[in-house]
Design an enzyme around this catalytic site. Structure first.
Site, PDB file in Angstrom:
ATOM      1  N   LEU A 220       0.843  -1.198   0.000  1.00 56.54           N
ATOM      2  CA  LEU A 220       0.000   0.000   0.000  1.00 56.54           C
ATOM      3  C   LEU A 220       0.879   1.251   0.000  1.00 56.54           C
ATOM      4  O   LEU A 220       0.830   2.078   0.911  1.00 56.54           O
ATOM      5  CB  LEU A 220      -0.944  -0.004   1.203  1.00 56.54           C
ATOM      6  N   GLY A 221       1.683   1.352  -1.056  1.00 52.50           N
ATOM      7  CA  GLY A 221       2.475   2.551  -1.266  1.00 52.50           C
ATOM      8  C   GLY A 221       1.719   3.516  -2.154  1.00 52.50           C
ATOM      9  O   GLY A 221       0.486   3.588  -2.117  1.00 52.50           O
TER      10      GLY A 221
ATOM     11  N   ILE B 155       1.255   3.500  -5.472  1.00 56.22           N
ATOM     12  CA  ILE B 155       0.375   2.837  -6.433  1.00 56.22           C
ATOM     13  C   ILE B 155      -0.774   2.145  -5.717  1.00 56.22           C
ATOM     14  O   ILE B 155      -1.947   2.279  -6.109  1.00 56.22           O
ATOM     15  CB  ILE B 155       1.171   1.827  -7.280  1.00 56.22           C
TER      16      ILE B 155
ATOM     17  N   SER C 168       1.405  -4.754   3.975  1.00 55.49           N
ATOM     18  CA  SER C 168       2.531  -3.932   3.582  1.00 55.49           C
ATOM     19  C   SER C 168       3.674  -4.197   4.552  1.00 55.49           C
ATOM     20  O   SER C 168       3.549  -5.025   5.457  1.00 55.49           O
ATOM     21  CB  SER C 168       2.118  -2.451   3.592  1.00 55.49           C
TER      22      SER C 168
ATOM     23  N   VAL D 115       0.479  -6.058 -11.160  1.00 51.36           N
ATOM     24  CA  VAL D 115       1.036  -4.916 -11.882  1.00 51.36           C
ATOM     25  C   VAL D 115       2.388  -4.534 -11.278  1.00 51.36           C
ATOM     26  O   VAL D 115       2.889  -3.425 -11.489  1.00 51.36           O
ATOM     27  CB  VAL D 115       0.079  -3.702 -11.874  1.00 51.36           C
ATOM     28  N   GLY D 116       2.973  -5.470 -10.516  1.00 49.67           N
ATOM     29  CA  GLY D 116       4.302  -5.278  -9.949  1.00 49.67           C
ATOM     30  C   GLY D 116       5.343  -5.970 -10.807  1.00 49.67           C
ATOM     31  O   GLY D 116       5.405  -5.758 -12.026  1.00 49.67           O
ATOM     32  N   ARG D 117       6.142  -6.813 -10.201  1.00 48.78           N
ATOM     33  CA  ARG D 117       7.161  -7.577 -10.921  1.00 48.78           C
ATOM     34  C   ARG D 117       6.727  -9.037 -11.038  1.00 48.78           C
ATOM     35  O   ARG D 117       6.054  -9.577 -10.158  1.00 48.78           O
ATOM     36  CB  ARG D 117       8.496  -7.509 -10.178  1.00 48.78           C
TER      37      ARG D 117
ATOM     38  N   GLU E 177      10.632 -12.110 -18.596  1.00 47.41           N
ATOM     39  CA  GLU E 177      10.163 -11.301 -19.736  1.00 47.41           C
ATOM     40  C   GLU E 177      11.238 -11.138 -20.799  1.00 47.41           C
ATOM     41  O   GLU E 177      12.412 -11.003 -20.453  1.00 47.41           O
ATOM     42  CB  GLU E 177       9.723  -9.917 -19.227  1.00 47.41           C
TER      43      GLU E 177
ATOM     44  N   HIS F 140       3.659  -6.092 -19.921  1.00 46.00           N
ATOM     45  CA  HIS F 140       4.292  -5.172 -18.974  1.00 46.00           C
ATOM     46  C   HIS F 140       4.128  -3.732 -19.453  1.00 46.00           C
ATOM     47  O   HIS F 140       5.100  -2.983 -19.591  1.00 46.00           O
ATOM     48  CB  HIS F 140       5.767  -5.504 -18.786  1.00 46.00           C
TER      49      HIS F 140
ATOM     50  N   ALA G 119       1.657  -1.490 -18.043  1.00 45.22           N
ATOM     51  CA  ALA G 119       0.868  -0.657 -17.134  1.00 45.22           C
ATOM     52  C   ALA G 119       1.410   0.761 -17.042  1.00 45.22           C
ATOM     53  O   ALA G 119       0.656   1.713 -16.848  1.00 45.22           O
ATOM     54  CB  ALA G 119       0.815  -1.295 -15.750  1.00 45.22           C
TER      55      ALA G 119
END
Length: 319
Positions: free
Chosen positions: A156-157, A159, A178, A234-236, A265, A283, A285
């Site tokens: 919960l940063g 983004i 988090s 939507v991260g890594r 990737e 990738h 986003a």
């Protein structure tokens, strides 16, 4: 007139959006234009370079850094810095900056878009119409509504907070995990990812990738999420144990996924191509003109601050 500083740009050949803005203020040297092996190129041409701009996922490891004895700053165009050897940077006294919140709005939009696309089966519906199955077979399989879904956000940063803000008008019930509980946040906090998954219909991954978070979404988490559960990443790619994810999608351990990132990737597990319970994305986003403009301005600001010996705008903690 004093010569402008030399900045090394380490990027793939196609990612040239920063070259022109950088060249207004600095002399730029690009690694991809030389036919020499990278170590030779760096030793011959970049020994006096004090700043590197890193675009894409090229590794900046101890060997790379050893050829840059004068280096004082690495400006990353990404939020994640898992491609940079941060301990070596700390040892050498090299500062590192990242993209900060430059992409946050667009990534948050995309996360919600992936979730709606999966739940309402929009890509599957597009394929259904294009293959003329609608005309031949009739009604399309129903989707599921987003309204009222329990959504757990992992990270919960900047983004994650924007994703929560976008989902609240849908009546979604937000909770999060988090690195620490945030006292000023009204959402329910879960101290571990297993409990986050067990108490939600959807988990959205937008935390940083590091040694502690690699494969943080494993088989146990997926089993806890359950057969109707959805994972949005939507991260890594490395946040998920991809082999177990494939098995869980194929076997119906979870309901589905929307994936914008993968472990190796641009290679994507071929098993995913034939599945209708997953939405795949390259990738992208972060990829809007607005986001790229933001990151260019941030990179220029960090470089200016560095060469003027002023505080950096988006420094990365190295400890």
């Amino acid at each position: 007139m004093e010569e402008s500083p030399l900045v090394l740009v380490h990027r793939p050949p196609t990612m040239k959006y920063m070259d022109e803005p950088l060249s207004r203020y600095y002399r730029i040297l690009t690694t991809h234009t030389s036919s020499d092996p990278l170590p030779i190129f760096l030793s011959r041409h970049a020994s006096s370079v004090r700043a590197v701009v890193s675009i894409g996922r090229f590794k900046i490891d101890a060997d790379f850094l050893s050829h840059l004895p004068s280096l004082g700053l690495i400006v990353c165009s990404s939020v994640g810095t898992d491609h940079v050897d941060l301990p070596e940077c700390k040892r050498r006294g090299i500062a590192v900056t990242n993209a900060g919140g430059a992409y946050s709005e667009d990534v948050a939009d995309y996360a919600v878009g992936l979730l709606i696309s999966f739940l309402r089966r929009i890509p599957a519906g597009d394929r259904y119409v294009r293959s003329v199955k609608w005309a031949k077979c009739g009604e399309f399989q129903l989707g599921v509504k987003l309204s009222g879904k329990r959504v757990g956000i992992l990270g919960l940063g900047s983004i994650g907070s924007l994703i929560a803000k976008r989902l609240q008008p849908f009546g979604c019930i937000i909770s999060y995990n988090s690195t620490r509980q945030k006292q000023s946040i009204p959402y329910l906090y879960y101290p571990d990812v297993v409990s986050l998954a067990a108490n939600n219909d959807v988990i959205i991954l937008c935390c940083a990738l590091n040694d502690q978070t690699r494969h943080i979404v494993n088989r146990q988490v997926m089993e806890s999420l359950g057969k109707n559960g959805v994972i949005i990443n939507v991260g890594r790619g490395g946040l998920i144990d991809e082999k177990e994810l494939v098995k869980c999608l194929v076997d119906g351990v979870i309901g589905g996924a929307g994936l914008d990132a993968f472990e190796k990737e641009p290679v994507v597990p071929v098993e995913l191509f034939g599945l209708d319970n997953v939405v795949l994305s390259p990738h992208s986003a972060i990829a809007t003109p607005g986001s790229f403009n933001n990151v260019v301005e941030l990179a220029l600001g960090n470089l200016k601050a560095f060469f003027l010996n002023q505080p950096l705008i988006s420094p990365v903690r190295l400890d």
